[in-house]
Design an enzyme around this catalytic site. Structure first.
Site, PDB file in Angstrom:
ATOM      1  N   MET A  30       0.853  -1.199   0.000  1.00 40.98           N
ATOM      2  CA  MET A  30       0.000   0.000   0.000  1.00 40.98           C
ATOM      3  C   MET A  30       0.884   1.243   0.000  1.00 40.98           C
ATOM      4  O   MET A  30       0.439   2.333   0.367  1.00 40.98           O
ATOM      5  CB  MET A  30      -0.938  -0.018   1.211  1.00 40.98           C
ATOM      6  CG  MET A  30      -1.890  -1.215   1.155  1.00 40.98           C
ATOM      7  SD  MET A  30      -3.438  -0.959   2.025  1.00 40.98           S
ATOM      8  CE  MET A  30      -2.849  -0.741   3.681  1.00 40.98           C
ATOM      9  N   GLY A  31       2.145   1.081  -0.389  1.00 39.07           N
ATOM     10  CA  GLY A  31       3.047   2.231  -0.481  1.00 39.07           C
ATOM     11  C   GLY A  31       3.640   2.627   0.853  1.00 39.07           C
ATOM     12  O   GLY A  31       3.633   1.834   1.793  1.00 39.07           O
ATOM     13  N   ALA A  32       4.143   3.885   0.918  1.00 40.82           N
ATOM     14  CA  ALA A  32       4.895   4.352   2.096  1.00 40.82           C
ATOM     15  C   ALA A  32       5.989   3.327   2.398  1.00 40.82           C
ATOM     16  O   ALA A  32       6.101   2.797   3.514  1.00 40.82           O
ATOM     17  CB  ALA A  32       3.967   4.571   3.286  1.00 40.82           C
ATOM     18  N   GLY A  36      11.559  -2.911   4.976  1.00 41.31           N
ATOM     19  CA  GLY A  36      10.862  -4.206   5.017  1.00 41.31           C
ATOM     20  C   GLY A  36      10.333  -4.557   3.625  1.00 41.31           C
ATOM     21  O   GLY A  36      10.529  -5.663   3.116  1.00 41.31           O
ATOM     22  N   HIS A  37       9.679  -3.577   2.989  1.00 36.91           N
ATOM     23  CA  HIS A  37       9.177  -3.807   1.619  1.00 36.91           C
ATOM     24  C   HIS A  37      10.344  -4.102   0.677  1.00 36.91           C
ATOM     25  O   HIS A  37      10.258  -4.978  -0.186  1.00 36.91           O
ATOM     26  CB  HIS A  37       8.456  -2.558   1.086  1.00 36.91           C
ATOM     27  CG  HIS A  37       7.198  -2.213   1.822  1.00 36.91           C
ATOM     28  ND1 HIS A  37       7.062  -1.072   2.566  1.00 36.91           N
ATOM     29  CD2 HIS A  37       6.009  -2.856   1.899  1.00 36.91           C
ATOM     30  CE1 HIS A  37       5.848  -1.014   3.077  1.00 36.91           C
ATOM     31  NE2 HIS A  37       5.186  -2.083   2.693  1.00 36.91           N
ATOM     32  N   GLY A 148       5.348  -9.978   4.128  1.00 33.91           N
ATOM     33  CA  GLY A 148       6.148  -9.922   5.359  1.00 33.91           C
ATOM     34  C   GLY A 148       5.394 -10.521   6.537  1.00 33.91           C
ATOM     35  O   GLY A 148       4.173 -10.361   6.653  1.00 33.91           O
ATOM     36  N   LEU A 185       9.425  -2.666  11.396  1.00 30.73           N
ATOM     37  CA  LEU A 185       9.209  -1.676  10.341  1.00 30.73           C
ATOM     38  C   LEU A 185       7.765  -1.730   9.864  1.00 30.73           C
ATOM     39  O   LEU A 185       7.212  -2.809   9.639  1.00 30.73           O
ATOM     40  CB  LEU A 185      10.166  -1.918   9.175  1.00 30.73           C
ATOM     41  CG  LEU A 185      11.649  -1.709   9.478  1.00 30.73           C
ATOM     42  CD1 LEU A 185      12.462  -1.757   8.182  1.00 30.73           C
ATOM     43  CD2 LEU A 185      11.912  -0.394  10.192  1.00 30.73           C
ATOM     44  N   ARG A 188       3.211   2.723   9.053  1.00 29.32           N
ATOM     45  CA  ARG A 188       2.599   3.600  10.060  1.00 29.32           C
ATOM     46  C   ARG A 188       3.634   4.266  10.956  1.00 29.32           C
ATOM     47  O   ARG A 188       3.322   5.248  11.627  1.00 29.32           O
ATOM     48  CB  ARG A 188       1.635   2.795  10.946  1.00 29.32           C
ATOM     49  CG  ARG A 188       0.391   2.373  10.199  1.00 29.32           C
ATOM     50  CD  ARG A 188      -0.377   1.346  11.012  1.00 29.32           C
ATOM     51  NE  ARG A 188      -1.407   0.731  10.197  1.00 29.32           N
ATOM     52  CZ  ARG A 188      -2.666   1.148  10.145  1.00 29.32           C
ATOM     53  NH1 ARG A 188      -3.044   2.172  10.861  1.00 29.32           N
ATOM     54  NH2 ARG A 188      -3.540   0.528   9.386  1.00 29.32           N
TER      55      ARG A 188
HETATM   56  O1  PAF Z   1      -0.005  -5.645   3.803  1.00 30.80           O
HETATM   57  C1  PAF Z   1      -0.461  -4.763   3.035  1.00 30.80           C
HETATM   58  O2  PAF Z   1       0.192  -3.772   2.753  1.00 30.80           O
HETATM   59  C2  PAF Z   1      -1.854  -4.920   2.457  1.00 30.80           C
HETATM   60  O3  PAF Z   1      -2.715  -5.522   3.371  1.00 30.80           O
HETATM   61  C3  PAF Z   1      -1.866  -5.663   1.110  1.00 30.80           C
HETATM   62  C4  PAF Z   1      -1.414  -7.095   1.253  1.00 30.80           C
HETATM   63  C5  PAF Z   1      -0.989  -4.930   0.118  1.00 30.80           C
HETATM   64  C6  PAF Z   1      -3.300  -5.681   0.554  1.00 30.80           C
HETATM   65  O4  PAF Z   1      -3.797  -4.399   0.360  1.00 30.80           O
END
Ligand code: PAF
Length: 297
Positions: A30-32, A36-37, A148, A185, A188
């Protein structure tokens, strides 16, 4: 990196590269974006020919409108981070592109897996997560999808969805990543002040102390001990802290009956809702032959 916003562009791109013989790794977000991403992206790059990262703040998984409005949106800096980390495709659609006007979600009931913890505290949240992940899988057609384990329950639920619906995608659960102080991480975290960040360390410190003490007390006693630590902390508003078996979400009374004991917590710190978790034993020590396992992380 190609940035695309429509499903047609994605189809055209797949046609151009003859994607049938290309292993596609997918990191839904969901960005930001944080490290971790990026660690999910790194793993996806190592295991696939083409990596797609989606950025889509899914309205159907927010049970609280204010939370949706407050959710950080940082597309430009996210795109730079992804390009620098070697992402092949950024898919950043709008709501209509994803849902085509059909946003109505269905209730998902996977027993304890969807009923407790986040499922109990955020009614409808997992209905929206299952809905959007299923839809994103239909659009992106990944071979492997990376999630994650900070959102431990989410990974378990998505694995269960894939199993029940026999979807042709392999779910890859990836380790939770912490900052140098130990804070898990999360997108939020950027809503936390420096002071609240320090207070938020109470969560990981309690989980670590529980891991150290486990086996010295019964599961129930350990859970009560952990809750007490956080309830006595004036900066933490505890929502839940539970000890359970991470293989099946059951809560046995004796440690001998656990496959993978762990604790999961959710709390507000400085007005921001945070979650964290800790597995008490490392992977290869976990009983692999668990008869009761309904999913395998
Ligand atoms: O973990 C998230 O960021 C969200 O729940 C996901 C898996 C991208 C679904 O919107």
């Amino acid at each position: 990196m190609r940035t695309i916003t429509t499903n047609t562009e994605l189809r055209d791109l797949y046609a151009d590269i003859q994607a049938t013989n290309t292993r596609i790794g997918f990191v839904p977000t969901m960005g930001a974006l944080h490290d971790g991403h990026l660690s999910l992206l790194t793993r996806a790059k190592a295991e696939n020919d083409l990596v797609v990262v989606s950025i889509f703040v899914n309205p159907t998984q927010f049970n609280d409108q204010k939370d949706l409005e407050k959710y950080p949106r940082t597309l430009t800096s996210d795109a730079s981070k992804l390009a620098a980390a070697g992402c092949d495709v950024l898919y950043a659609p709008d709501v209509d592109e994803v849902y085509g006007g059909m946003m109505e979600k269905q209730a998902v009931d996977y027993g304890a897996l969807t009923a407790i913890l986040e499922g109990a505290k955020r009614p409808g949240h997992y209905d929206g997560v299952v809905q959007v992940v299923r839809r994103l899988f239909e659009i992106v057609l990944p071979n492997n999808a990376y999630f994650g384990k900070k959102d431990f329950q989410q990974v378990a639920i998505i694995s269960e969805m894939v199993r029940r619906e026999a979807l042709p995608v392999n779910i890859v659960p990836c380790d939770l990543i912490r900052d140098e102080d130990g804070l898990a991480l999360s997108s939020r975290n950027m809503l936390l002040s420096q002071e609240s960040k320090r207070h938020a360390l109470a969560l990981v410190n309690t989980l670590r102390a529980m891991k150290d003490r486990y086996l010295e007390q019964s599961p129930e006693e350990l859970e009560a001990w952990g809750r007490k630590q956080l309830k006595e902390n004036p900066y933490v508003e505890l929502e839940y802290l539970e000890v359970l078996d991470g293989r099946n979400f059951e809560q046995p009374k004796e440690w001998e009956r656990f496959n993978s004991p762990m604790a999961l917590v959710a709390a507000f710190v400085g007005g921001v809702r945070l979650i964290d978790n800790m597995e008490f034993i490392v992977d290869d020590e976990v009983k692999k032959t668990a008869k009761t396992a309904i999913f395998a992380l």
